[in-house]
Design a protein around this motif. Structure first.
Motif, short mmCIF file in Angstrom:
data_model
loop_
_atom_site.label_atom_id
_atom_site.label_comp_id
_atom_site.label_asym_id
_atom_site.label_seq_id
_atom_site.Cartn_x
_atom_site.Cartn_y
_atom_site.Cartn_z
N ALA A 12 20.96 12.39 -16.20
CA ALA A 12 19.78 11.75 -16.79
C ALA A 12 19.66 12.15 -18.25
CB ALA A 12 18.52 12.13 -16.01
N LEU A 13 19.94 13.39 -18.57
CA LEU A 13 19.92 13.85 -19.96
C LEU A 13 21.00 13.14 -20.76
CD1 LEU A 13 18.82 15.82 -22.15
CD2 LEU A 13 20.56 17.44 -21.37
N ALA A 14 22.19 13.04 -20.20
CA ALA A 14 23.31 12.40 -20.89
C ALA A 14 23.05 10.92 -21.18
CB ALA A 14 24.59 12.55 -20.07
N ALA A 15 22.24 10.28 -20.34
CA ALA A 15 21.92 8.86 -20.57
C ALA A 15 21.17 8.66 -21.87
CB ALA A 15 21.11 8.31 -19.40
N GLY A 16 20.40 9.66 -22.28
CA GLY A 16 19.69 9.57 -23.55
C GLY A 16 18.46 8.69 -23.55
N GLU A 17 18.13 8.12 -22.42
CA GLU A 17 16.95 7.26 -22.29
C GLU A 17 16.57 7.22 -20.82
OE1 GLU A 17 18.27 3.55 -23.87
OE2 GLU A 17 19.39 3.03 -22.08
N PRO A 18 15.35 6.78 -20.51
CA PRO A 18 14.97 6.67 -19.10
C PRO A 18 15.94 5.77 -18.34
CG PRO A 18 13.04 6.45 -20.50
CD PRO A 18 14.25 6.43 -21.42
N VAL A 19 16.17 6.12 -17.06
CA VAL A 19 17.15 5.39 -16.25
C VAL A 19 16.48 4.78 -15.03
CG1 VAL A 19 19.14 6.76 -16.99
CG2 VAL A 19 17.78 7.55 -15.06
N GLU A 20 17.01 3.67 -14.59
CA GLU A 20 16.51 3.01 -13.39
C GLU A 20 16.92 3.88 -12.20
OE1 GLU A 20 15.74 0.92 -10.11
OE2 GLU A 20 17.87 1.02 -10.63
N ALA A 48 9.57 16.67 -7.79
CA ALA A 48 8.57 17.59 -7.25
C ALA A 48 8.42 18.85 -8.11
CB ALA A 48 8.94 17.99 -5.82
N SER A 49 9.52 19.26 -8.75
CA SER A 49 9.46 20.46 -9.59
C SER A 49 9.12 20.12 -11.04
CB SER A 49 10.78 21.23 -9.52
OG SER A 49 11.84 20.44 -10.03
N LEU A 60 13.27 6.80 -14.25
CA LEU A 60 13.33 8.26 -14.25
C LEU A 60 13.53 8.76 -15.67
CD1 LEU A 60 15.66 9.11 -11.22
CD2 LEU A 60 13.16 9.25 -11.33
N GLU A 61 12.83 9.83 -16.00
CA GLU A 61 12.91 10.40 -17.33
C GLU A 61 12.75 11.92 -17.23
OE1 GLU A 61 10.86 9.05 -21.36
OE2 GLU A 61 9.38 9.60 -19.85
N LEU A 62 13.48 12.65 -18.03
CA LEU A 62 13.32 14.10 -18.07
C LEU A 62 11.98 14.44 -18.71
CD1 LEU A 62 16.59 13.88 -17.98
CD2 LEU A 62 16.44 16.20 -18.80
N THR A 63 11.33 15.45 -18.16
CA THR A 63 10.14 16.00 -18.80
C THR A 63 10.61 16.94 -19.91
OG1 THR A 63 10.07 17.89 -17.31
CG2 THR A 63 8.84 15.92 -16.62
N ASP A 64 9.69 17.41 -20.72
CA ASP A 64 10.07 18.39 -21.74
C ASP A 64 10.67 19.64 -21.09
OD1 ASP A 64 9.26 16.72 -23.79
OD2 ASP A 64 7.29 17.65 -23.98
N THR A 65 10.09 20.05 -19.98
CA THR A 65 10.62 21.21 -19.25
C THR A 65 12.02 20.91 -18.73
OG1 THR A 65 8.39 21.87 -18.61
CG2 THR A 65 10.21 22.80 -17.34
N GLY A 66 12.23 19.71 -18.21
CA GLY A 66 13.54 19.30 -17.72
C GLY A 66 14.58 19.31 -18.82
N LYS A 67 14.19 18.83 -20.01
CA LYS A 67 15.11 18.85 -21.15
C LYS A 67 15.47 20.28 -21.54
CE LYS A 67 13.31 14.57 -23.06
NZ LYS A 67 12.41 13.99 -24.06
N ALA A 68 14.48 21.16 -21.54
CA ALA A 68 14.73 22.56 -21.90
C ALA A 68 15.65 23.23 -20.89
CB ALA A 68 13.41 23.32 -22.01
N VAL A 69 15.39 23.00 -19.61
CA VAL A 69 16.23 23.60 -18.56
C VAL A 69 17.65 23.08 -18.67
CG1 VAL A 69 16.62 23.65 -16.06
CG2 VAL A 69 14.34 24.08 -16.98
N ALA A 70 17.82 21.77 -18.82
CA ALA A 70 19.16 21.20 -18.91
C ALA A 70 19.90 21.70 -20.14
CB ALA A 70 19.08 19.67 -18.92
N SER A 71 19.23 21.77 -21.25
CA SER A 71 19.86 22.24 -22.48
C SER A 71 20.26 23.70 -22.36
CB SER A 71 18.93 22.07 -23.68
OG SER A 71 18.68 20.71 -23.90
N LYS A 72 19.39 24.51 -21.77
CA LYS A 72 19.69 25.93 -21.60
C LYS A 72 20.88 26.13 -20.67
CE LYS A 72 17.54 30.29 -20.26
NZ LYS A 72 16.33 30.93 -19.79
N ARG A 73 20.93 25.39 -19.58
CA ARG A 73 22.05 25.52 -18.62
C ARG A 73 23.34 25.04 -19.24
NH1 ARG A 73 21.14 25.29 -12.40
NH2 ARG A 73 23.37 25.37 -12.66
N ARG A 74 23.28 23.98 -20.06
CA ARG A 74 24.50 23.49 -20.72
C ARG A 74 25.09 24.57 -21.63
NH1 ARG A 74 24.47 17.40 -22.89
NH2 ARG A 74 24.79 16.40 -20.88
N VAL A 75 24.24 25.23 -22.39
CA VAL A 75 24.71 26.28 -23.30
C VAL A 75 25.27 27.45 -22.51
CG1 VAL A 75 23.94 28.01 -24.99
CG2 VAL A 75 23.22 25.63 -25.22
#
Length: 94
Positions: A12-20, A48-49, A60-75
């Motif tokens: 979802a993060l890699a898509a760069g935009e909300p996804v169906e 749910a989380s 579907l779209e990442l929340t700000d928290t989702g973006k932070a978690v995904a970015s942190k895990r990628r690094v």
């Protein structure tokens, strides 16, 4: 977060935009050879989380928290040794 949730979130993060939703689930199921129900369960857990949310248009779209978690895990994964390196006794950055 398990592997399925990570893949759903990361893609979802890699898509760069909300996804169906159904297309996202179908694409990940095809890409991973997992059952659609398993991917949907992972997406529901992320919703749910509050790492994913649904837009007013039902996407579907990442929340700000989702973006932070995904970015942190990628690094952290970028600098972790590979399984092969661990088996061979190597450590540190790739």
């Amino acid at each position: 977060m398990d592997e399925k949730q990570w893949i759903v979130l990361n893609q979802a993060l890699a898509a760069g935009e909300p996804v169906e939703r159904s297309a996202h689930i179908a694409r990940i199921a095809a890409m991973t050879q997992w059952a659609r129900a398993e991917v949907e369960t992972a997406a529901n857990a992320l919703l749910a989380s509050a790492l994913l949310t649904t837009t007013p248009h039902g996407l579907l779209e990442l929340t700000d928290t989702g973006k932070a978690v995904a970015s942190k895990r990628r690094v952290s994964r970028q600098f972790a040794p590979t399984r092969r390196e661990v088996r061979r006794g190597r450590r540190g950055m790739r």
